[in-house]
Design an enzyme around this catalytic site. Structure first.
Site, PDB file in Angstrom:
ATOM      1  N   ASP A  93       9.532 -32.798   6.231  1.00  0.00           N
ATOM      2  CA  ASP A  93      10.470 -31.818   5.685  1.00  0.00           C
ATOM      3  C   ASP A  93      11.906 -32.275   5.902  1.00  0.00           C
ATOM      4  OD1 ASP A  93      10.289 -29.444   4.229  1.00  0.00           O
ATOM      5  OD2 ASP A  93      11.055 -28.284   5.913  1.00  0.00           O
ATOM      6  N   CYS A 108       2.657 -17.475  -5.935  1.00  0.00           N
ATOM      7  CA  CYS A 108       2.136 -18.510  -6.837  1.00  0.00           C
ATOM      8  C   CYS A 108       0.994 -19.294  -6.186  1.00  0.00           C
ATOM      9  CB  CYS A 108       3.250 -19.433  -7.327  1.00  0.00           C
ATOM     10  SG  CYS A 108       4.041 -20.436  -6.065  1.00  0.00           S
TER      11      CYS A 108
HETATM   12  C1  B12 Z   1      13.715 -27.615  -1.734  1.00  0.00           C
HETATM   13  C2  B12 Z   1      12.360 -27.127  -1.275  1.00  0.00           C
HETATM   14  C3  B12 Z   1      11.968 -25.844  -1.639  1.00  0.00           C
HETATM   15  C4  B12 Z   1      12.751 -25.009  -2.629  1.00  0.00           C
HETATM   16  C5  B12 Z   1      12.459 -25.521  -4.053  1.00  0.00           C
HETATM   17  C6  B12 Z   1      10.978 -25.823  -4.301  1.00  0.00           C
HETATM   18  C7  B12 Z   1      10.731 -26.767  -5.469  1.00  0.00           C
HETATM   19  N1  B12 Z   1       9.648 -26.535  -6.194  1.00  0.00           N
HETATM   20  O1  B12 Z   1      11.482 -27.714  -5.687  1.00  0.00           O
HETATM   21  C8  B12 Z   1      12.263 -23.582  -2.298  1.00  0.00           C
HETATM   22  C9  B12 Z   1      13.156 -22.994  -1.218  1.00  0.00           C
HETATM   23  C10 B12 Z   1      12.210 -22.629  -3.486  1.00  0.00           C
HETATM   24  C11 B12 Z   1      10.914 -23.893  -1.709  1.00  0.00           C
HETATM   25  C12 B12 Z   1       9.868 -23.014  -1.716  1.00  0.00           C
HETATM   26  C13 B12 Z   1       8.619 -23.310  -1.196  1.00  0.00           C
HETATM   27  N2  B12 Z   1       8.301 -24.383  -0.454  1.00  0.00           N
HETATM   28 CO1  B12 Z   1       9.480 -25.908  -0.198  1.00  0.00          CO
HETATM   29  N3  B12 Z   1      10.414 -27.530   0.012  1.00  0.00           N
HETATM   30  C14 B12 Z   1      11.525 -27.946  -0.496  1.00  0.00           C
HETATM   31  C15 B12 Z   1      11.798 -29.391  -0.062  1.00  0.00           C
HETATM   32  C16 B12 Z   1      12.843 -29.383   1.061  1.00  0.00           C
HETATM   33  C17 B12 Z   1      12.244 -30.303  -1.211  1.00  0.00           C
HETATM   34  C18 B12 Z   1      11.410 -30.155  -2.490  1.00  0.00           C
HETATM   35  C19 B12 Z   1      11.960 -30.995  -3.612  1.00  0.00           C
HETATM   36  O2  B12 Z   1      12.442 -32.094  -3.399  1.00  0.00           O
HETATM   37  N4  B12 Z   1      11.959 -30.492  -4.828  1.00  0.00           N
HETATM   38  C20 B12 Z   1      12.482 -31.250  -5.937  1.00  0.00           C
HETATM   39  C21 B12 Z   1      11.634 -31.138  -7.198  1.00  0.00           C
HETATM   40  C22 B12 Z   1      12.036 -32.271  -8.162  1.00  0.00           C
HETATM   41  O3  B12 Z   1      10.300 -31.315  -6.850  1.00  0.00           O
HETATM   42  P1  B12 Z   1       9.104 -30.445  -7.447  1.00  0.00           P
HETATM   43  O4  B12 Z   1       9.501 -29.090  -7.854  1.00  0.00           O
HETATM   44  O5  B12 Z   1       8.027 -30.580  -6.449  1.00  0.00           O
HETATM   45  O6  B12 Z   1       8.874 -31.276  -8.787  1.00  0.00           O
HETATM   46  C23 B12 Z   1       7.747 -32.087  -9.028  1.00  0.00           C
HETATM   47  C24 B12 Z   1       6.875 -31.457 -10.115  1.00  0.00           C
HETATM   48  O7  B12 Z   1       7.733 -30.847 -11.068  1.00  0.00           O
HETATM   49  C25 B12 Z   1       6.210 -32.711 -10.727  1.00  0.00           C
HETATM   50  N5  B12 Z   1       6.202 -32.622 -12.164  1.00  0.00           N
HETATM   51  C26 B12 Z   1       7.089 -33.150 -13.029  1.00  0.00           C
HETATM   52  N6  B12 Z   1       6.764 -32.871 -14.280  1.00  0.00           N
HETATM   53  C27 B12 Z   1       5.635 -32.130 -14.241  1.00  0.00           C
HETATM   54  C28 B12 Z   1       4.855 -31.577 -15.252  1.00  0.00           C
HETATM   55  C29 B12 Z   1       3.701 -30.859 -14.910  1.00  0.00           C
HETATM   56  C30 B12 Z   1       2.873 -30.264 -15.997  1.00  0.00           C
HETATM   57  C31 B12 Z   1       3.329 -30.690 -13.545  1.00  0.00           C
HETATM   58  C32 B12 Z   1       2.103 -29.898 -13.152  1.00  0.00           C
HETATM   59  C33 B12 Z   1       4.135 -31.244 -12.506  1.00  0.00           C
HETATM   60  C34 B12 Z   1       5.268 -31.966 -12.875  1.00  0.00           C
HETATM   61  O8  B12 Z   1       7.037 -33.827 -10.385  1.00  0.00           O
HETATM   62  C35 B12 Z   1       8.184 -33.385  -9.692  1.00  0.00           C
HETATM   63  C36 B12 Z   1       8.626 -34.419  -8.683  1.00  0.00           C
HETATM   64  O9  B12 Z   1       9.047 -35.561  -9.377  1.00  0.00           O
HETATM   65  C37 B12 Z   1      10.375 -29.842   0.440  1.00  0.00           C
HETATM   66  C38 B12 Z   1      10.407 -30.789   1.662  1.00  0.00           C
HETATM   67  C39 B12 Z   1      10.715 -32.186   1.236  1.00  0.00           C
HETATM   68  N7  B12 Z   1      11.555 -32.874   2.000  1.00  0.00           N
HETATM   69  O10 B12 Z   1      10.212 -32.670   0.249  1.00  0.00           O
HETATM   70  C40 B12 Z   1       9.680 -28.499   0.769  1.00  0.00           C
HETATM   71  C41 B12 Z   1       8.225 -28.341   0.338  1.00  0.00           C
HETATM   72  C42 B12 Z   1       8.098 -28.801  -1.099  1.00  0.00           C
HETATM   73  N8  B12 Z   1       8.027 -26.905   0.404  1.00  0.00           N
HETATM   74  C43 B12 Z   1       6.869 -26.536   0.810  1.00  0.00           C
HETATM   75  C44 B12 Z   1       6.426 -25.199   0.866  1.00  0.00           C
HETATM   76  C45 B12 Z   1       5.204 -24.921   1.720  1.00  0.00           C
HETATM   77  C46 B12 Z   1       7.086 -24.196   0.147  1.00  0.00           C
HETATM   78  C47 B12 Z   1       6.611 -22.771  -0.132  1.00  0.00           C
HETATM   79  C48 B12 Z   1       5.104 -22.634  -0.382  1.00  0.00           C
HETATM   80  C49 B12 Z   1       7.056 -21.869   1.035  1.00  0.00           C
HETATM   81  C50 B12 Z   1       6.898 -20.382   0.776  1.00  0.00           C
HETATM   82  N9  B12 Z   1       5.715 -19.830   0.944  1.00  0.00           N
HETATM   83  O11 B12 Z   1       7.838 -19.710   0.487  1.00  0.00           O
HETATM   84  C51 B12 Z   1       7.435 -22.414  -1.387  1.00  0.00           C
HETATM   85  C52 B12 Z   1       6.715 -22.803  -2.680  1.00  0.00           C
HETATM   86  C53 B12 Z   1       7.531 -22.504  -3.915  1.00  0.00           C
HETATM   87  C54 B12 Z   1       7.217 -23.493  -5.050  1.00  0.00           C
HETATM   88  N10 B12 Z   1       6.433 -23.064  -6.022  1.00  0.00           N
HETATM   89  O12 B12 Z   1       7.673 -24.633  -4.996  1.00  0.00           O
HETATM   90  C55 B12 Z   1       5.985 -27.733   1.120  1.00  0.00           C
HETATM   91  C56 B12 Z   1       4.999 -27.915  -0.057  1.00  0.00           C
HETATM   92  C57 B12 Z   1       3.606 -28.284   0.382  1.00  0.00           C
HETATM   93  C58 B12 Z   1       2.691 -28.436  -0.809  1.00  0.00           C
HETATM   94  N11 B12 Z   1       1.400 -28.359  -0.539  1.00  0.00           N
HETATM   95  O13 B12 Z   1       3.104 -28.622  -1.938  1.00  0.00           O
HETATM   96  C59 B12 Z   1       7.077 -28.886   1.260  1.00  0.00           C
HETATM   97  C60 B12 Z   1       6.610 -30.258   0.827  1.00  0.00           C
HETATM   98  C61 B12 Z   1       7.485 -28.900   2.739  1.00  0.00           C
HETATM   99  C62 B12 Z   1       6.539 -29.727   3.579  1.00  0.00           C
HETATM  100  N12 B12 Z   1       7.037 -30.789   4.159  1.00  0.00           N
HETATM  101  O14 B12 Z   1       5.373 -29.430   3.674  1.00  0.00           O
HETATM  102  N13 B12 Z   1      10.860 -25.174  -1.234  1.00  0.00           N
END
Ligand code: B12
Length: 383
Positions: A131, A240
């Site tokens: 994280d 979700c």
């Molecule tokens: C910022 C952050 C948040 C933000 C934004 C979340 C987000 N989705 O970006 C907020 C505060 C909202 C948040 C909430 C949560 N978070 Co958070 N968060 C982070 C953090 C610090 C960075 C995430 C990041 O870089 N996001 C950037 C974007 C680009 O990434 P992404 O949304 O995952 O995008 C990917 C997908 O879109 C995919 N993708 C692209 N195109 C497409 C198309 C399709 C069809 C699909 C399916 C996918 C896809 O590729 C992208 C990456 O290149 C990480 C820790 C870390 N250092 O990584 C934890 C992390 C992601 N969080 C985590 C958790 C547990 C949560 C919550 C469940 C907590 C809660 N209960 O409230 C929620 C879940 C909400 C959600 N649906 O994401 C865990 C996730 C574990 C897992 N199994 O996935 C992490 C990894 C922390 C950890 N070290 O365990 N979080």
């Protein structure tokens, strides 16, 4: 160069020390994630979040953290627990998301540290990243074959679901990398339709401006349009994930039901009646903007306003106390809570409040949970 310990040994160490899955990704640039971060940032979908968005060139390139890094040994640790049902509420309670009910990151880190120790002992560099703003954890896990991206953006492990925290050991030891897992969502869109604020505009994309988990962590006023939808959530949101069929494992529930039940709630009065020092000692493991407990109180005032219990004398006293606080943000959120609870009579004293934000709050139309118009409670009349 020394010989790295065999991967089977590294995996066995991880699994023995609390990890549920261990995979390997190449420590190379995550090009598509760099582009995702940049494009979401340019569209404002990050809602001002820093974290991995602060420096995408760094968070998507492990070599910026370890110049000669070769592999990311990625670990996942389950945080799932059967949840206790709160059938008979006697006081307003705030709901805590499952991942935040215990320090699961610490346990994950400990598991990864045992792998790092083994690598160091064999003469390799090893750095644990959990994280951390230096690495996008889900993408590392995806590349390591741990799981697939759900439409809610969470990473799901085949046959187990998404209740996992993720982290990595970055090392200069070379390993054969795993193949990414294939998609397990199919045509299902339950997570998208179950989001209370429509924060998933399209599959795999999260709009943080609407995500309750982020809004609870953001500075400033809590946006008025999402306050009622917040309901009783005080930290995080699991909708979700709860709606995801891949996360429903009755079988697992039966197998693991000997575990203690998750304690999912916090008394709201505890947050609104205690001082900064107490709040930081009790809730300091949560992400609180600038580590300023006023944001915990802001959130607690909304949850109090959303309470389904008719306002007790204690609640009325608490609302009065925050209506006269020197912090205009908290006065303003107390105004909202008072209106929700049908306690408008308490607001007369604020008619000439010099704060513009308090005046704005006084002007909002708020849907009442209770009607206290005819209530003869002295505490309310006392102003
Ligand atoms: C910022 C952050 C948040 C933000 C934004 C979340 C987000 N989705 O970006 C907020 C505060 C909202 C948040 C909430 C949560 N978070 Co958070 N968060 C982070 C953090 C610090 C960075 C995430 C990041 O870089 N996001 C950037 C974007 C680009 O990434 P992404 O949304 O995952 O995008 C990917 C997908 O879109 C995919 N993708 C692209 N195109 C497409 C198309 C399709 C069809 C699909 C399916 C996918 C896809 O590729 C992208 C990456 O290149 C990480 C820790 C870390 N250092 O990584 C934890 C992390 C992601 N969080 C985590 C958790 C547990 C949560 C919550 C469940 C907590 C809660 N209960 O409230 C929620 C879940 C909400 C959600 N649906 O994401 C865990 C996730 C574990 C897992 N199994 O996935 C992490 C990894 C922390 C950890 N070290 O365990 N979080």
């Amino acid at each position: 160069m020394p010989t790295p310990p065999p991967l089977s040994k590294i995996q066995a160490i991880g699994l023995r020390n609390g990890l549920d899955s261990v995979g390997v990704a190449r420590a190379e640039i995550f090009q598509s994630t760099l582009e995702d971060l940049q494009s979401r940032k340019s569209k404002g979908l990050h809602a001002g979040m820093a974290f991995t968005y602060k420096n995408p060139e760094r968070s998507t390139n492990p070599k910026k953290t370890m110049e000669d890094g070769e592999s990311l040994i990625v670990g996942a640790r389950s945080y799932w627990k059967p949840q206790k049902k709160n059938d008979s509420l006697t006081q307003p309670m705030g709901r805590v998301a499952l991942y935040a009910q215990q320090d699961h990151y610490m346990k994950l880190r400990e598991g990864l540290e045992t792998i790092a120790t083994e690598l160091s002992r064999s003469g390799f560099k090893a750095r644990v990243l959990v994280d951390d703003n230096a690495l996008v954890d889900r993408e590392a896990a995806y590349r390591a074959g741990i799981g697939w991206y759900g439409k809610n953006t969470n990473l799901l492990i085949p046959k187990r679901g998404s209740w996992f925290v993720l982290g990595s050991v970055l090392t200069n030891a070379q390993y054969q990398i795993n193949e990414p897992a294939s998609d397990g969502c199919g045509t299902c869109t339950k997570c998208i339709s179950s989001c209370p604020t429509n924060a998933i505009p399209s599959a795999g994309v999260l709009d943080a401006n609407r995500c309750l988990a982020w809004l609870l962590q953001q500075e400033g006023d809590f946006p008025i349009e999402f306050r009622t939808l917040l309901e009783d959530r005080i930290y995080g949101c699991d909708d979700c994930q709860e709606s995801c069929p891949a996360n429903k494992f009755e079988e697992r529930l039966q197998n693991e039901s000997k575990q203690s039940l998750g304690g999912a709630t916090v008394p709201i009065h505890e947050i609104l009646e205690n001082d900064d020092e107490y709040l930081l000692s009790e809730f300091g493991q949560w992400y609180i903007p600038k580590r300023d407990p006023r944001y915990l109180r802001r959130n607690a005032l909304i949850v109090l306003g959303n309470s389904q219990l008719p306002p007790s004398p204690k609640t009325i006293k608490t609302i009065k106390r925050w209506l006269s606080d020197s912090d205009e943000m908290l006065r303003g959120h107390a105004v909202w809570a008072a209106k929700r609870l049908g306690l408008e009579k308490l607001l007369r004293k604020l008619e000439n409040d010099p704060s513009l934000s308090v005046q704005r709050e006084l002007s909002y139309k708020v849907k009442r949970n209770f009607d206290q118009k005819n209530c003869k409670n002295e505490l309310i009349g006392g102003g």
